[in-house]
Design an enzyme around this catalytic site. Structure first.
Site, PDB file in Angstrom:
ATOM      1  N   GLY A   1       0.852  -1.190   0.000  1.00  0.00           N
ATOM      2  CA  GLY A   1       0.000   0.000   0.000  1.00  0.00           C
ATOM      3  C   GLY A   1       0.878   1.226   0.000  1.00  0.00           C
TER       4      GLY A   1
ATOM      5  CB  CYS B   1       5.434  -4.052   0.402  1.00  0.00           C
ATOM      6  SG  CYS B   1       6.256  -2.444   0.447  1.00  0.00           S
ATOM      7  CE1 TYR B   2       0.738   0.734   5.611  1.00  0.00           C
ATOM      8  CE2 TYR B   2      -0.843  -1.066   5.461  1.00  0.00           C
ATOM      9  CZ  TYR B   2      -0.440   0.131   6.015  1.00  0.00           C
ATOM     10  OH  TYR B   2      -1.205   0.712   6.983  1.00  0.00           O
TER      11      TYR B   2
ATOM     12  CG  HIS C   1       6.476  -4.915  -4.144  1.00  0.00           C
ATOM     13  ND1 HIS C   1       5.138  -4.799  -3.863  1.00  0.00           N
ATOM     14  CD2 HIS C   1       7.065  -3.851  -3.567  1.00  0.00           C
ATOM     15  CE1 HIS C   1       4.926  -3.717  -3.146  1.00  0.00           C
ATOM     16  NE2 HIS C   1       6.077  -3.113  -2.951  1.00  0.00           N
TER      17      HIS C   1
ATOM     18  CD  GLU D   1       3.599  -7.358  -5.672  1.00  0.00           C
ATOM     19  OE1 GLU D   1       4.335  -8.113  -5.010  1.00  0.00           O
ATOM     20  OE2 GLU D   1       3.273  -6.227  -5.295  1.00  0.00           O
TER      21      GLU D   1
ATOM     22  CB  SER E   1     -18.690  -3.867 -29.613  1.00  0.00           C
ATOM     23  OG  SER E   1     -17.586  -4.481 -28.972  1.00  0.00           O
ATOM     24  N   GLY E   2     -17.636  -6.459 -31.477  1.00  0.00           N
ATOM     25  CA  GLY E   2     -16.445  -6.871 -32.217  1.00  0.00           C
ATOM     26  C   GLY E   2     -15.192  -6.745 -31.364  1.00  0.00           C
ATOM     27  N   GLY E   3     -15.312  -6.137 -30.193  1.00  0.00           N
ATOM     28  CA  GLY E   3     -14.177  -6.047 -29.268  1.00  0.00           C
ATOM     29  C   GLY E   3     -14.006  -7.368 -28.534  1.00  0.00           C
ATOM     30  CB  VAL E   4     -11.080  -8.834 -26.733  1.00  0.00           C
ATOM     31  CG1 VAL E   4     -10.727  -7.697 -25.814  1.00  0.00           C
ATOM     32  CG2 VAL E   4     -10.770 -10.165 -26.074  1.00  0.00           C
ATOM     33  CG  ASP E   5     -13.637  -6.798 -22.750  1.00  0.00           C
ATOM     34  OD1 ASP E   5     -12.655  -7.546 -22.860  1.00  0.00           O
ATOM     35  OD2 ASP E   5     -13.574  -5.643 -22.293  1.00  0.00           O
ATOM     36  CB  SER E   6     -19.009  -7.636 -26.561  1.00  0.00           C
ATOM     37  OG  SER E   6     -18.464  -7.334 -27.815  1.00  0.00           O
TER      38      SER E   6
ATOM     39  CE  LYS F   1      -9.203  -6.236 -22.806  1.00  0.00           C
ATOM     40  NZ  LYS F   1     -10.446  -5.461 -22.922  1.00  0.00           N
TER      41      LYS F   1
END
Ligand code: XMP
Length: 513
Positions: A57, A84-85, A172, A174, A226-231, A369
């Site tokens: 944080g 860390c924090y 960290h 990660e 929409s043609g986008g990756v998500d939809s 994503k």
């Protein structure tokens, strides 16, 4: 999701850190969720987590109002890893010491293991590079804890009470700069928490399919594609789950890039056999945009027209009770936090008409994503869709400064296709957040052959970014810029000049409108 094997809860002490940790845990094929530090401990435990990670944080444990957690969590018998924090909080709450030593460390630091056996550092070298970012330092471990690593500047860089299964690391693990960080996380997940690597693209799909079936029964669903990756991934998942119960509606605004509508047809109608309504509404959008040059008015006109077209299609599907949306996990997390200042009234084509009586189906609600892309690949969606760069809902209209006409759209579409093609050929497509062409509202003088020209400039915009909140202009190679300039001017009638936008965000935005 608990039945996926085992869940790791990441307690959020600072949003970006928590998201990155949750992603890394999932990359180790263990399901993770981010939870607020204000969640009552009983509620956290009711989720029966296999382990809990405290994120880093931005604060010092000593400042007033520093984020904290109910210390009863330490007695719950669930393994804990503080990062860390998070590690400082563990040290402070359990009776160790965290001091403002002016011995902060930032960036790459050499970590020395103390030689005490530790589940976290099994089979790791005695000395390794880690990434640090802290001002305060743990100067004394709490009673019962062993110090397992140190650095030149700080005496306690990793600590643990293996009997109570409580661990802390000042660095960290990660971040990619901590070379062996993922191994350290895996040791925590597999060896301390006893997790199994069950969170895979195949299991994600199986669970989503099951959940969709359970939610919708035999009802009909609509999906704004929409043609986008998500939809696209959301639609493909729902189609896998319920087949013909799904109807996808692709509202063709006429403001899409070259080849996109054909791609949607090819993929969904022909490859997947989805029931697809291709609502060709370019004329209506152009009419709504006639004479409009103000960016916000453009967005409003497009948004309203979109809803109207969508509603008209939906009236043919009165039996549809569900609407599919491609909401992702970061949206879910962020909508739970304070709202960032709105710079533009983002309109997502596919946005839900508010008065429509649908229940939402959100099959990507738990996914990051990169997981959405992996699922898309697994389902057989084409690379062009899975790796499509973000594209604004209002489409090319907000990349035409000034009024949108069919002629100006055509100029931009052709120039943009060249940008996309050359960026792909140069192997930069996945590296860049976005790369596209913008058409501006002035004309400039040029000379081609022996002729004086008076035509439009095209601006090339290419940016790198992690989340679109900030962005930097991409340092495209000169040879690539040269090729773009000469191809656009030679191949696109109506263009006689090419400029390259070298503005970061802030102060600029990524789009020009
Ligand atoms: P800006 O231009 O605000 O863009 O830096 C940030 C990201 O958002 C996208 N963008 C939009 N997306 N509807 C959308 O769905 C919009 O109206 C819109 N405006 C910008 C932009 O492409 C970038 O990725």
């Amino acid at each position: 999701m608990e039945d996926v094997g085992s869940t790791i809860l990441v307690v959020d002490f600072g949003a970006q850190y928590a998201q990155l940790i949750a992603r890394r845990v999932r990359e180790a094929h263990v399901y993770s969720e981010i939870v607020s530090r204000e969640t009552p401990v009983a509620d956290l435990l009711a989720r029966r987590p296999a382990g809990i990670i405290f994120s880093g944080g931005p604060k010092s444990v000593h400042v007033e109002g520093a984020p904290s957690i109910d210390p009863s969590i330490y007695g719950a018998g669930v393994p804990i890893l503080g990062i860390c924090y998070g590690a400082q909080l563990v040290a402070q709450q359990l009776g160790g010491q965290v001091a403002r030593t002016d011995q902060g460390e930032y960036g790459r630091t050499t970590l020395d293991l103390t030689g005490r056996p530790s589940a976290l550092f099994q089979e790791l070298p005695a000395t390794q590079d880690v990434w640090m970012s802290h001002g305060d330092s743990i100067t004394a471990a709490p009673p019962g804890f062993t110090v397992t690593a140190q650095t030149a500047a700080v005496p306690v860089a990793a600590l643990e009470d293996s009997a109570r299964q409580i661990y802390g690391v000042q660095f960290h693990p990660e971040v990619a700069h901590t070379a062996r960080g993922q191994e350290i996380l895996k040791h925590f997940l597999y060896d301390v928490c006893g997790c199994r690597p069950t969170w895979t693209r195949v299991s994600i799909i199986e669970h989503a399919v099951e959940a969709i079936r359970a939610q919708v029964g035999a009802s009909r669903l609509l999906c704004g594609l929409s043609g986008g990756v998500d939809s696209s991934v959301a639609a493909a998942l729902v189609h896998k789950a319920v087949g013909d119960q799904l109807t996808c509606v692709y509202v063709d605004t006429g403001l899409m890039r070259a080849g996109e509508s054909e791609q949607v047809e090819d993929t969904f109608r022909r490859q997947f056999g989805v029931d697809l309504v291709h609502a060709k509404a370019a004329d209506r959008f152009l009419e709504a945009l006639d004479g409009v040059d103000d960016p916000e008015r453009k967005r409003k006109a497009i948004g309203e027209t979109f809803i109207r077209v969508f509603e008209e299609v939906a009236t043919d599907y009165e039996d549809a009770g569900f609407l599919v949306q491609g909401t992702l996990y970061p949206d879910v997390i962020e909508s739970g936090t304070k709202d960032a200042a709105k710079i533009k009234s983002h309109h997502n084509v596919g946005g839900l008409p508010e008065d429509m009586q649908f229940e939402l189906v959100e099959p990507l609600r738990n996914l990051f994503k990169d997981e959405v892309r992996a699922v898309g690949e697994e389902l057989g969606l084409p690379e062009e869709i899975v790796w499509r760069q973000p594209f604004p809902g209002p489409g090319l209209a907000v990349r035409i400064v000034g009024t949108v006409t069919p002629e100006r759209l055509e100029i931009l579409r052709q120039a943009d296709a060249i940008v996309v093609e050359e960026i792909k050929k140069a192997g930069l497509h996945r590296e860049l957040w976005q790369a596209f062409a913008v058409l501006i509202a002035v004309r400039t003088v040029g000379v081609m052959g022996d002729e004086r020209t008076y035509a439009y400039p095209i601006v090339i915009r290419a940016v790198t970014s992690d989340d679109a909140m900030t962005a930097d202009w991409a340092r495209l190679p000169y040879e690539l810029l040269d090729r773009l300039s000469s191809r656009i001017i030679n191949e696109v009638p109506g263009v006689n000049r090419v400029a390259f936008d070298i503005t970061a965000k802030p102060p600029g935005t990524i789009e020009w409108e």
